[in-house]
Design a protein around this motif. Structure first.
Motif, PDB file in Angstrom:
ATOM      1  N   GLN A   1       1.055  -1.331  -0.011  1.00  0.00           N
ATOM      2  CA  GLN A   1       0.260  -0.022  -0.091  1.00  0.00           C
ATOM      3  C   GLN A   1       0.692   1.147   0.238  1.00  0.00           C
ATOM      4  OE1 GLN A   1      -3.386   0.120  -0.120  1.00  0.00           O
ATOM      5  NE2 GLN A   1      -3.260  -1.627  -1.237  1.00  0.00           N
ATOM      6  N   ARG A   2       2.235   1.282   0.237  1.00  0.00           N
ATOM      7  CA  ARG A   2       2.896   2.673  -0.037  1.00  0.00           C
ATOM      8  C   ARG A   2       3.413   3.124   0.850  1.00  0.00           C
ATOM      9  NH1 ARG A   2       3.182   3.639  -6.702  1.00  0.00           N
ATOM     10  NH2 ARG A   2       3.980   0.978  -7.239  1.00  0.00           N
ATOM     11  N   ALA A   3       2.583   2.702   2.014  1.00  0.00           N
ATOM     12  CA  ALA A   3       2.517   3.948   3.061  1.00  0.00           C
ATOM     13  C   ALA A   3       4.438   4.302   3.566  1.00  0.00           C
ATOM     14  CB  ALA A   3       2.290   2.486   4.241  1.00  0.00           C
ATOM     15  N   ASN A   4       4.683   5.359   4.135  1.00  0.00           N
ATOM     16  CA  ASN A   4       5.560   5.925   4.220  1.00  0.00           C
ATOM     17  C   ASN A   4       5.988   5.361   5.257  1.00  0.00           C
ATOM     18  OD1 ASN A   4       4.858   8.133   2.474  1.00  0.00           O
ATOM     19  ND2 ASN A   4       4.279   9.753   4.299  1.00  0.00           N
ATOM     20  N   SER A   5       5.662   4.675   6.094  1.00  0.00           N
ATOM     21  CA  SER A   5       7.136   3.511   7.234  1.00  0.00           C
ATOM     22  C   SER A   5       6.688   3.284   7.847  1.00  0.00           C
ATOM     23  CB  SER A   5       7.526   4.909   7.946  1.00  0.00           C
ATOM     24  OG  SER A   5       7.398   5.995   8.565  1.00  0.00           O
ATOM     25  N   PHE A   6       7.416   1.944   8.133  1.00  0.00           N
ATOM     26  CA  PHE A   6       6.875   0.883   8.957  1.00  0.00           C
ATOM     27  C   PHE A   6       7.972   1.155  10.126  1.00  0.00           C
ATOM     28  CE2 PHE A   6       6.821  -3.890  10.111  1.00  0.00           C
ATOM     29  CZ  PHE A   6       5.018  -3.982  10.245  1.00  0.00           C
ATOM     30  N   VAL A   7       7.377   0.612  11.620  1.00  0.00           N
ATOM     31  CA  VAL A   7       8.335   0.763  12.989  1.00  0.00           C
ATOM     32  C   VAL A   7       7.098  -0.091  13.714  1.00  0.00           C
ATOM     33  CG1 VAL A   7       8.528   1.625  15.003  1.00  0.00           C
ATOM     34  CG2 VAL A   7       8.252   3.323  13.216  1.00  0.00           C
ATOM     35  N   TRP A   8       8.263  -1.779  14.489  1.00  0.00           N
ATOM     36  CA  TRP A   8       7.104  -2.410  14.821  1.00  0.00           C
ATOM     37  C   TRP A   8       8.668  -2.899  16.326  1.00  0.00           C
ATOM     38  CZ3 TRP A   8      11.387  -3.557  11.217  1.00  0.00           C
ATOM     39  CH2 TRP A   8      11.970  -4.690  11.336  1.00  0.00           C
ATOM     40  N   VAL A   9       8.078  -3.430  17.192  1.00  0.00           N
ATOM     41  CA  VAL A   9       8.743  -3.294  18.782  1.00  0.00           C
ATOM     42  C   VAL A   9       9.259  -5.102  18.142  1.00  0.00           C
ATOM     43  CG1 VAL A   9       8.189  -4.132  20.809  1.00  0.00           C
ATOM     44  CG2 VAL A   9       6.725  -2.180  19.632  1.00  0.00           C
ATOM     45  N   SER A  10      10.536  -4.915  18.238  1.00  0.00           N
ATOM     46  CA  SER A  10      10.684  -6.331  18.478  1.00  0.00           C
ATOM     47  C   SER A  10      11.857  -6.501  19.447  1.00  0.00           C
ATOM     48  CB  SER A  10      12.111  -6.021  17.628  1.00  0.00           C
ATOM     49  OG  SER A  10      13.470  -7.233  17.507  1.00  0.00           O
ATOM     50  N   SER A  11      12.889  -6.728  20.400  1.00  0.00           N
ATOM     51  CA  SER A  11      13.304  -7.046  21.753  1.00  0.00           C
ATOM     52  C   SER A  11      14.820  -7.105  21.896  1.00  0.00           C
ATOM     53  CB  SER A  11      13.130  -8.439  21.835  1.00  0.00           C
ATOM     54  OG  SER A  11      13.629  -8.473  23.152  1.00  0.00           O
TER      55      SER A  11
END
Length: 206
Positions: free
Chosen positions: A107-117
């Motif tokens: 969907q070509r969102a500007n950015s993706f941030v996720w929770v890792s560890s």
């Protein structure tokens, strides 16, 4: 103004993050993909920006259209105890998040941030850290998803709806941890959910 989407909105970090996004004037709408209807008392939404959508995460790809936002935040995660098996844990902590990253790219969102560890490592002998590391590798190597970032918190501090033994201990002994963990050990200090959420927001591409 920007639009955001959050997956994992009812967890400690997710709930904190959504409340911060709803207070941020840069966002006109905050979509939350959830398993079940949200409690009206869970979030403060004075400007009616919250858009909860109940979905089946096993068929996340069917909800691709919701990923046409500016920023995607993924706070999905479980524990081995809660999941019940390694396979069920991996489905949540790897497969769901990986699919979310793919849909963000589509969907070509500007950015993706996720929770890792903290300690995430695809070669780790620890199953939890190995899955987190494998996910980091899979997402960061994904073509045409140039603005992806992971936050790597240690034990989380904050008010949970459920009890987790290690994090309960960390809550009570936080001052000791803070004083002992310095230098290279600093990254292993227990961290407040609000600081993790704030870090996630700072990593988004504006």
């Amino acid at each position: 103004m920007k639009s955001a989407m959050v997956l994992g909105a009812t967890g400690l970090v997710g709930r904190t993050l959504v409340n911060m996004l709803l207070q941020d004037r840069r966002y006109s709408e905050v979509t939350c993909l959830v398993r079940k209807p949200l409690s009206s008392q869970m979030f403060k939404d004075p400007h009616n920006r919250l858009k909860p959508v109940v979905i089946d995460f096993d068929h996340l790809q069917d909800y691709q259209g919701y990923f046409s936002v500016d920023h995607v935040y993924c706070c999905l995660g479980t524990t081995l105890k809660k999941a019940g098996s390694k396979q069920a844990f991996r489905r949540v902590d790897f497969e769901y998040v990986h699919v979310a990253a793919q849909l963000t790219r589509a969907q070509r969102a500007n950015s993706f941030v996720w929770v890792s560890s903290v300690g995430a490592d695809a070669k780790s002998s620890n199953f939890y850290l190995r899955v987190k590391g494998e996910l980091e590798n899979a997402i960061m190597r994904m073509p045409q998803l140039p603005h992806a970032s992971a936050v790597r918190p240690s034990l989380l501090l904050g008010n949970r709806d459920e009890s987790r033994t290690l994090e309960d201990i960390a809550q009570k002994t936080a001052p000791i941890w803070q004083s002992l963990m310095k230098g290279p050990l600093k990254k292993y200090r227990p961290v407040h959910a609000v600081d993790v959420a704030r870090n996630m927001m700072s990593l988004q591409r504006w």
